[in-house]
Design an enzyme around this catalytic site. Sequence first.
Site, short mmCIF file in Angstrom:
data_model
loop_
_atom_site.label_atom_id
_atom_site.label_comp_id
_atom_site.label_asym_id
_atom_site.label_seq_id
_atom_site.Cartn_x
_atom_site.Cartn_y
_atom_site.Cartn_z
N SER A 119 0.86 -1.17 0.00
CA SER A 119 0.00 0.00 0.00
C SER A 119 0.90 1.23 0.00
O SER A 119 2.07 1.15 0.40
CB SER A 119 -0.88 0.01 1.25
N TYR A 145 -2.41 -1.03 10.43
CA TYR A 145 -2.35 -1.29 8.99
C TYR A 145 -1.00 -0.87 8.41
O TYR A 145 -0.32 -1.66 7.74
CB TYR A 145 -3.50 -0.59 8.27
#
Length: 338
Positions: A185, A198
């Site tokens: 990401s 995350y």
Amino acid sequence: MPIFQTLDRRHLMLGSAALAASAPLLSHAQEPSQRDDTVARPDLTGKTILITGSSSGFGRLGAEHYARLGARVFATMRNLPRAEADALRELAERESLEIEVVEIDVTSDASVQAGVDTVLDRTGGTLDVLVNNAGIAVTGPVEVQDMTATQLIFDTNVMGCHRLVRAVLPAMRAQGSGLIVPVSSQLGRLIIPGIGHYSATKFALEAMSEQLAYELVPHGIDVSIIQPGGYPTQIWANQNRYSGALKARSDAERLAAYPAMTARMGGSDGSGSTTDPMDVPRAIAEIIAMPQGKRPLRRAVHPTDRPQEAANAALAEAQIAFLGESPYGPAIKAVHGS
């Protein structure tokens, strides 16, 4: 007044990168079978590809896309039988695509090994590409993340990828070629407050994958890390479920300490993105089709927002300066194209 208590939605969005901080971008996308795959169609004929997390999102779209480009695809997902697996099999039969559904739960050593063994048995012991796509998100401040949430997200996003890598590498090393594609990401390089662990898991995945890239140079195996920005996939609907459960079991004092962040846990509205999730499978397909040794270590994927590219460039330069003239130098330079 506590920090963040007065921040509004616009401040927390920070462009599409804030997908998990405020609006986790639930799917406004078309159904996978309605996708236009006419752009950037490399030839993947003869490639064998294993994808994790293929029930929805980038995994499901990728399974279709790579198969339409000629690849033999092993689309893995957990908890079989399930409707998503049936739908993918029906699509493959209808379009005469080489897609086989295999059960893999990335959080289970036994499931990973059994699934990879099944794939290798069907291919005669070879595998060209592993796409480590399965992942989850759990939002909320770091203090609110209990050990249950922490263990789950690290077990899925980091250790799950490691399990797959360990399972496939003996076959790739034996054949002297292969490609591992971790789906990270832009939040594996940048941090937004309020998204739990995350970023921590994606930072870990980035580091583990870059180290792996250097170590695999002598074996002719490439690693290309994909860094998507904000896209409307099912991961964010799942995020609401995980985050809502965490909020329900958290104590009131911790939740009250971060009101603006905890108010959104489990109830994000899913708005804010019109990006096309097919960007990611298309980028991966282009990388798969590249010659061995010529693939990029990282590819940032988003039509407009790629703030991590500056970090990618700076850290690559630092890595070369750090080890470029050491005994590790040839591998470091090979990976970075220097």
